[in-house]
Design a protein around this motif. Structure first.
Motif, PDB file in Angstrom:
ATOM      1  N   GLN A  18       0.826  -1.220   0.000  1.00  0.00           N
ATOM      2  CA  GLN A  18       0.000   0.000   0.000  1.00  0.00           C
ATOM      3  C   GLN A  18       0.856   1.263   0.000  1.00  0.00           C
ATOM      4  O   GLN A  18       0.514   2.246  -0.636  1.00  0.00           O
ATOM      5  CB  GLN A  18      -0.928   0.031   1.219  1.00  0.00           C
ATOM      6  N   ARG A  22       0.337   3.909  -2.920  1.00  0.00           N
ATOM      7  CA  ARG A  22      -0.119   5.286  -2.679  1.00  0.00           C
ATOM      8  C   ARG A  22       0.895   6.314  -3.179  1.00  0.00           C
ATOM      9  O   ARG A  22       0.520   7.371  -3.701  1.00  0.00           O
ATOM     10  CB  ARG A  22      -0.415   5.491  -1.197  1.00  0.00           C
ATOM     11  N   ASP A  28      -3.309   9.500  -2.835  1.00  0.00           N
ATOM     12  CA  ASP A  28      -3.888  10.438  -1.872  1.00  0.00           C
ATOM     13  C   ASP A  28      -4.226  11.804  -2.482  1.00  0.00           C
ATOM     14  O   ASP A  28      -4.892  12.622  -1.845  1.00  0.00           O
ATOM     15  CB  ASP A  28      -2.944  10.605  -0.679  1.00  0.00           C
ATOM     16  N   TYR A 129      -8.132  -0.758  -2.373  1.00  0.00           N
ATOM     17  CA  TYR A 129      -8.802   0.533  -2.258  1.00  0.00           C
ATOM     18  C   TYR A 129     -10.169   0.308  -1.641  1.00  0.00           C
ATOM     19  O   TYR A 129     -10.833  -0.683  -1.948  1.00  0.00           O
ATOM     20  CB  TYR A 129      -8.942   1.195  -3.630  1.00  0.00           C
TER      21      TYR A 129
END
Ligand SMILES: [Zn+2]
Ligand SMILES: [Zn+2]
Length: 248
Positions: A18, A22, A28, A129
């Motif tokens: 993750q 990300r 984000d 997600y």
């Protein structure tokens, strides 16, 4: 290995993954999401940017009933890739892990990410997600990023059906219908939910058209005029196919 060991290991692996997911894809930065069950694409976007990802639905956690439902057990989930998650179900049956073998059960908030991590363990992918819609938390296993031209090519093959919504298109001759049987010839054998090669489409025509096709040794201009090929949605296509091919 016990279920907790398996889940713990999977979750540790997902945590590492993750972080890079990300960072590498600037996840984000996107404050909005939209997912399309027909294309199995998740769109993440903000005012100036967007990114598309191919996903496999893992399952949903209901905050109101505090229950988990695996995607393979969810009739509202129309994504064909949900069946890929059956590999976990089979593993659950073989090892007596009820959280994997059962489709729907009492659960808590922590399970969603655990199950997504386990899905990653079995199916690969680049990250997970979660989207929240009303009382539902929906978990996706993200398989790959899709470029805009790939998204356009996938979307170009969709049609908006008044009955079935926006799903894949299919081609049929004007004579095929759901009232009178006309025979049903296809370009190649098909089944519901079949994955098609990029150049393939569902295509079918009636016995009359087939007769001419054989006489003319292919799709002559005259036959094209007679057939007047039209577009229908994939589900209409299979309804017509089943009507025309069912035994009396
Ligand atoms: Zn026809
Ligand atoms: Zn339809």
């Amino acid at each position: 290995m016990t279920y907790s060991d398996l889940a713990y290991e999977a979750l540790e692996n997902l945590k590492t993954l993750q972080e890079s997911f990300r960072k590498d894809y600037h996840i984000d930065d996107y404050s909005h999401w939209f997912y399309n069950q027909s294309t199995e694409l998740l769109r993440l976007y903000n005012a100036s940017e967007e990114a598309y990802f191919k996903y496999i639905p893992v399952g949903t956690y209901s905050k109101s009933s505090k229950t988990w439902m695996w995607a393979w057990d969810n009739e509202d989930s129309v994504e064909q890739s949900k069946y890929d998650t059956l590999v976990l179900q089979h593993y659950g049956v073989d090892n007596d892990f009820e959280k994997l073998s059962n489709g729907y059960f009492d659960s808590d908030e922590c399970d969603g990410w655990k199950f997504t991590a386990l899905a990653h363990q079995f199916l690969g992918g680049i990250g997970g997600y979660k989207v929240t819609s009303d009382h539902l938390e929906i978990y996706f296993l993200i398989m790959e990023k899709k470029e805009l031209h790939e998204v356009k090519a996938i979307e170009a093959k969709l049609i908006e059906c008044e009955v079935h919504g926006e799903i894949r298109r299919a081609f049929i001759c004007q004579h095929l219908n759901r009232e009178v049987k006309t025979g049903f010839e296809e370009a190649f054998p098909t089944y519901r939910g079949m994955v098609l090669e990029e150049d393939d489409d569902f295509q079918a025509w009636c016995d009359e058209c087939e007769k001419i096709r054989i006489q003319h040794d292919g799709w002559s201009d005259e036959l094209m005029e007679f057939a007047e090929i039209k577009l229908v949605c994939e589900r209409c296509y299979f309804e017509i196919k089943e009507f025309n091919t069912e035994e009396e």
